[in-house]
Scaffold this active site. Structure first.
Site, mmCIF file in Angstrom:
data_model
loop_
_atom_site.group_PDB
_atom_site.id
_atom_site.type_symbol
_atom_site.label_atom_id
_atom_site.label_comp_id
_atom_site.label_asym_id
_atom_site.label_seq_id
_atom_site.Cartn_x
_atom_site.Cartn_y
_atom_site.Cartn_z
ATOM 1 C CB THR A 65 -6.420 3.217 -21.088
ATOM 2 O OG1 THR A 65 -6.444 3.226 -22.518
ATOM 3 C CG2 THR A 65 -7.812 3.470 -20.547
ATOM 4 C CE LYS B 266 -9.227 1.478 -24.548
ATOM 5 N NZ LYS B 266 -9.248 2.340 -23.350
ATOM 6 N NE ARG C 206 -8.371 -4.085 -18.544
ATOM 7 C CZ ARG C 206 -8.878 -4.326 -19.757
ATOM 8 N NH1 ARG C 206 -8.354 -5.260 -20.522
ATOM 9 N NH2 ARG C 206 -9.911 -3.658 -20.197
ATOM 10 C CD GLU D 100 -3.568 4.144 1.011
ATOM 11 O OE1 GLU D 100 -2.442 3.633 1.198
ATOM 12 O OE2 GLU D 100 -4.638 3.557 1.241
ATOM 13 C CG ASP E 13 -10.170 9.616 -23.279
ATOM 14 O OD1 ASP E 13 -9.171 8.898 -23.487
ATOM 15 O OD2 ASP E 13 -11.213 9.194 -22.745
ATOM 16 C CE1 TYR F 33 -4.374 -0.013 -0.310
ATOM 17 C CE2 TYR F 33 -4.261 -1.792 1.296
ATOM 18 C CZ TYR F 33 -4.980 -1.073 0.346
ATOM 19 O OH TYR F 33 -6.257 -1.416 0.058
HETATM 20 N N1 DSN Z 1 -13.863 -0.297 -23.650
HETATM 21 C C1 DSN Z 1 -13.029 0.588 -24.411
HETATM 22 C C2 DSN Z 1 -13.159 0.363 -25.871
HETATM 23 O O1 DSN Z 1 -13.350 -0.770 -26.263
HETATM 24 O O2 DSN Z 1 -13.049 1.291 -26.648
HETATM 25 C C3 DSN Z 1 -13.221 2.015 -24.065
HETATM 26 O O3 DSN Z 1 -12.995 2.203 -22.720
#
Ligand code: DSN
Length: 425
Positions: A223, A226, A232, A53, A197, A51
């Site tokens: 994120t 991707k 993740r 914080e 984003d 942990y």
């Molecule tokens: N779930 C994602 C996507 O497939 O685009 C977006 O957060």
């Protein structure tokens, strides 16, 4: 036998089966990828036990000798790659990252603007079913349904009319370059902060394959899993003047202790992304998507906007006389995995839309190139034709899909995916 096998054969068997699926199928969901074994190793490390914080050098718990270094390394690597003034690597994923921006920079009830989900935005950009649409006065813009492109003049008009406090630009199903400079100019004109984003395109932005928003907008969220090909997780990058508000919103505003195993894996992924190999990979993602898009158009598919500049294609299946659901389920049976999706101006519902969404980050990670794109387009065409032909019996249809799935499997055997040992059976 692995330790997991011994301790929990049930879970172990499920993971092994999922591993076989990820190996044997052509995975086209544009937000998915294959991380490297190094990223998997960091994600599965003992850092999950700790942990912490707070932020590096300023924590609420002791024992942060290594955690501080790891988080600082992730921040430094993100800064080297994206060039942002301030970086927070603690958001658990993209939705909490966006939520933190609302908490930091707006008040419930404020007007916020984003691309509607139906036109390729994200839930957290003001969709009515999400907190962003429930707690804020969300105004939604769309794309031009004829061209499939964002119409910046319309966006500007809407911003002038509604005077939002925040403008989100960023997409989950938009195949074209985003003009961040124009969004920034619109924000400036109406006194709104602009949030980009870049979750889908982070790997393309990191490598210069898509223009970066960092010098233009106030805040960038993403994120990490991707096209950036990390674990993740989520990140927020912002101008210095918003650093304190953003950090406070992430912790203690929304989250408790950061997921340190994820932070370490993000650091690993950022190191991987800062290589010529990754830069070639990012360009190959776009090349593959463009080749696939052209091949599908040649075969009569309705490619929204007539192609792509990035990693994904949005396809209106109505030209093939099947729905998005019918196509995505048929493709899955044939070993090709995508998701059904609304297309701009769709007259069908979100659960039964007209389109599918496909992307190339995962297949490019396993080394697919132009030849494989052409094979894929042929298989997709075959599946669409089988599904649309009402004279084919259910059993014959299933058999035909199975035959394609076997060919898909044979191709996949030639392209081992990162982080996945090709199974023996
Ligand atoms: N779930 C994602 C996507 O497939 O685009 C977006 O957060």
């Amino acid at each position: 036998m692995s330790r997991l096998d011994q301790a929990d054969p049930e879970v172990s068997a499920m993971i092994a089966a999922e591993q076989r699926r990820q190996h044997a199928k052509i995975r086209l969901i544009p937000s998915e990828n294959y991380v490297t074994q190094a990223v998997l190793d960091a994600t599965g490390s003992i850092l999950t036990n700790k942990y912490s914080e707070g932020y590096p050098g300023d924590r609420y718990y002791e024992g942060q000798q290594q955690i501080d270094k790891i988080e600082q390394l992730a921040i430094d690597r993100a800064r080297a790659l994206f060039g942002a003034e301030h970086i927070n690597v603690q958001p658990y994923s993209g939705s909490p990252a966006n939520q933190a921006v609302y908490v930091a920079l707006a008040q419930p009830g404020d007007t916020v603007m984003g691309l509607s989900l139906a036109h390729g935005g994200h839930l957290t950009h003001g969709a009515g079913v999400s907190i962003s649409g429930l707690h804020y006065n969300a105004v939604q813009y769309g794309v031009d349904v004829e061209t499939g492109y964002l119409d910046y003049d319309e966006i500007e008009k809407l911003a002038v009319q509604t005077q939002p406090k925040l403008i989100f630009c960023g997409t989950t199903a938009y195949p074209r370059i985003l003009d961040f400079e124009r969004f920034a100019a619109i924000g400036k004109k109406v006194g709104a902060l602009v949030v980009a984003d870049i979750a889908h395109i982070a790997g393309l932005v990191a490598t210069g394959v898509h223009p970066s928003p960092v010098d233009h907008v106030d805040v960038v969220t993403t994120t990490t899993h991707k096209s950036l090909r990390g674990p993740r997780g989520g990140m927020i990058m912002c101008r210095k003047q918003y650093a304190q508000a953003i950090d406070k919103a992430v912790f203690p505003g929304l989250q408790g202790g950061p997921h340190n195993h994820t932070t370490a894996a993000v650091a690993v992924a950022l190191k991987e992304a800062d290589t010529d190999e990754f830069r070639r990979y990012a360009q190959a993602i776009v090349d593959n998507a463009q080749i696939l898009g052209a091949a599908l158009m040649e075969r009569g598919f309705g490619v929204v906007s007539g192609g792509t500049d990035n990693h994904l294609l949005l396809i209106d299946m109505s030209t093939k006389s099947v729905t998005g659901n019918q196509m995505s389920k048929a493709l899955d049976a044939a070993g090709i995995v995508c998701n059904y999706n609304l297309v701009p101006g769709d007259t069908r519902s979100a659960r039964r839309p007209s389109g599918i969404r496909i992307g190339t980050p995962a297949i490019t990670s396993r080394g697919f190139g132009a030849n494989e794109m052409l094979k894929l387009a042929d298989w997709m065409n075959e599946v669409a034709e089988i599904r649309a032909d009402a004279s084919i019996e259910q059993d014959a249809r299933r058999q035909a899909y199975r035959r394609i799935a076997e060919q898909v499997r044979e191709l996949c055997d030639q392209f081992p995916a990162p982080g996945i040992d090709a199974p023996n059976n």
